[in-house]
Design a protein around this motif. Structure first.
Motif, PDB file in Angstrom:
ATOM      1  N   CYS A 118       0.848  -1.192   0.000  1.00  0.00           N
ATOM      2  CA  CYS A 118       0.000   0.000   0.000  1.00  0.00           C
ATOM      3  C   CYS A 118       0.883   1.240   0.000  1.00  0.00           C
ATOM      4  O   CYS A 118       2.086   1.165   0.273  1.00  0.00           O
ATOM      5  CB  CYS A 118      -0.951   0.019   1.201  1.00  0.00           C
ATOM      6  N   TRP A 169      -7.411  -0.176   6.512  1.00  0.00           N
ATOM      7  CA  TRP A 169      -6.919  -0.968   5.376  1.00  0.00           C
ATOM      8  C   TRP A 169      -6.998  -2.454   5.685  1.00  0.00           C
ATOM      9  O   TRP A 169      -7.432  -3.259   4.856  1.00  0.00           O
ATOM     10  CB  TRP A 169      -5.482  -0.546   5.055  1.00  0.00           C
ATOM     11  N   ASP A 185      -9.937  -0.338   0.396  1.00  0.00           N
ATOM     12  CA  ASP A 185      -8.876  -0.144  -0.604  1.00  0.00           C
ATOM     13  C   ASP A 185      -8.309   1.270  -0.566  1.00  0.00           C
ATOM     14  O   ASP A 185      -7.156   1.491  -0.942  1.00  0.00           O
ATOM     15  CB  ASP A 185      -9.409  -0.445  -2.015  1.00  0.00           C
ATOM     16  N   ASN A 210      -4.464   1.148  -1.554  1.00  0.00           N
ATOM     17  CA  ASN A 210      -4.053  -0.239  -1.717  1.00  0.00           C
ATOM     18  C   ASN A 210      -3.293  -0.418  -3.040  1.00  0.00           C
ATOM     19  O   ASN A 210      -3.478   0.342  -3.987  1.00  0.00           O
ATOM     20  CB  ASN A 210      -5.289  -1.146  -1.700  1.00  0.00           C
ATOM     21  N   LYS A 217      -3.526  -2.462  -5.530  1.00  0.00           N
ATOM     22  CA  LYS A 217      -4.273  -2.658  -6.774  1.00  0.00           C
ATOM     23  C   LYS A 217      -4.813  -1.340  -7.321  1.00  0.00           C
ATOM     24  O   LYS A 217      -4.925  -1.169  -8.531  1.00  0.00           O
ATOM     25  CB  LYS A 217      -5.400  -3.668  -6.572  1.00  0.00           C
ATOM     26  N   VAL A 218      -5.113  -0.399  -6.430  1.00  0.00           N
ATOM     27  CA  VAL A 218      -5.531   0.937  -6.874  1.00  0.00           C
ATOM     28  C   VAL A 218      -4.317   1.719  -7.367  1.00  0.00           C
ATOM     29  O   VAL A 218      -4.398   2.450  -8.356  1.00  0.00           O
ATOM     30  CB  VAL A 218      -6.246   1.689  -5.735  1.00  0.00           C
ATOM     31  N   PHE A 229     -13.692   1.378  -6.026  1.00  0.00           N
ATOM     32  CA  PHE A 229     -13.281   0.428  -4.990  1.00  0.00           C
ATOM     33  C   PHE A 229     -13.902   0.812  -3.641  1.00  0.00           C
ATOM     34  O   PHE A 229     -14.698   1.744  -3.538  1.00  0.00           O
ATOM     35  CB  PHE A 229     -11.754   0.338  -4.895  1.00  0.00           C
ATOM     36  N   GLN A 274     -14.004   2.510  -0.255  1.00  0.00           N
ATOM     37  CA  GLN A 274     -13.335   3.671   0.312  1.00  0.00           C
ATOM     38  C   GLN A 274     -14.022   4.108   1.606  1.00  0.00           C
ATOM     39  O   GLN A 274     -15.220   3.917   1.790  1.00  0.00           O
ATOM     40  CB  GLN A 274     -13.341   4.837  -0.685  1.00  0.00           C
TER      41      GLN A 274
END
Length: 304
Positions: free
Chosen positions: A88, A110, A115, A162, A164-165, A188, A190
């Motif tokens: 992250c 998290w 995310d 995160n 992936k974001v 995502f 949030q």
């Protein structure tokens, strides 16, 4: 053990770097995470870069990127994210107004599955000027009305994202970045948390009134084409109003009532001239964005 990348854009913050480093180090000394602290020197003209070199020589967990010139806060954030390989990313400003002691709370949310954990600044009316409070509220109200976003008042660039974001944000190549909107736009799961900003103890704010205005316009035009529609609607409305003036002019001509004075004519010409310039300016903003994007120049240049 999970890796947390801390990204801190700085511009002429030589007096705050060491304090921020020590506070972040103290926070992670009691957390079960690996971390690295990356400073993005956005073309500082003070001794920020020598301070970063000294810190890097002392602590292998410190990294820095130095730009060839000042490319702007948002581009500095992008540079930090482009270099991130952690689980992250946490972004915060280098002026110590984003409290590092809030990091454990960001990590807690998290771990619960969020995310993006973003922060909302709680302004103290005694510490923040009346004009700044009003302009900030107006900006978020306009942005939410004009763009397809729902941004809370007080949204800040202090957030956890995160990996992936982060990968999605790394792939974006648009110019005139506005991360507060982009992070909302990607979606995502949030959550927002409130915090009270610290008072700046050293240095000066880099956001002048003109920079704040430009940032606001940049944010609105990056996420909405509604100003273009507004310009078109205004043109249609005032064209219809001008048609209503024709019967008056004809009656005055045929019944011998001369149109007296030129003041009203000058006022009308000035008004419509200003309206046309305003509409052309709105169109020009969007054309300028297309022009900048088409050149496809890099968002930043790394010197060191």
């Amino acid at each position: 053990m999970k890796q947390v990348d801390i990204i801190v854009p700085i511009y002429n913050e030589e007096e705050n770097i060491l304090t921020l480093y020590q506070e972040v180090k103290e926070v992670f000394s009691v957390l079960d995470y690996n971390y690295q602290l990356t400073f993005i020197d956005d073309g500082s003209t003070d001794q920020s870069l020598p301070v970063l070199r000294h810190l890097k020589a002392q602590d292998p967990l410190i990294h820095y990127i130095s730009f060839s010139r000042n490319f702007g806060h948002q581009n500095a954030l992008k540079a930090g994210m482009d270099q991130s390989t952690g689980d992250c990313v946490i972004t915060l400003d280098g002026d110590l107004q984003h409290p590092p002691e809030l990091i454990p709370t960001l990590l807690k949310y998290w771990e619960e599955g969020y995310d993006v954990v973003y922060t909302l600044r709680s302004e103290n009316e005694k510490e923040v000027g009346f004009f700044k409070r009003i302009s900030s509220r107006l900006f978020y109200r306009l942005l939410n009305r004009l763009a397809d976003l729902e941004m809370e008042k007080g949204s800040a660039d202090f957030r956890l994202i995160n990996k992936k974001v982060v990968r999605i944000l790394q792939g974006l190549e648009e110019h005139e970045l506005f991360f507060r909107g982009l992070v909302k736009w990607v979606g995502f799961r949030q959550v927002g948390i409130s915090y009270e900003p610290r008072l700046r103890t050293s240095g000066q704010s880099k956001y002048t009134f003109l920079k704040m205005m430009r940032f606001a316009i940049q944010g609105i035009t990056s996420f909405s084409t509604k100003p273009l529609y507004l310009a078109a609607y205004l043109g249609i409305i005032f064209s219809l109003f001008s048609v209503l003036y024709v019967p008056y002019a004809l009656i005055s001509y045929f019944f011998g009532h001369a149109i007296s004075g030129w003041t009203s004519v000058i006022m009308i010409m000035t008004f419509f001239g200003g309206l046309q310039l305003c509409i052309l300016g709105i169109i020009g903003l969007y054309l300028g964005k297309v022009f900048t994007q088409a050149k496809n120049r890099p968002l930043y240049i790394i010197k060191e």
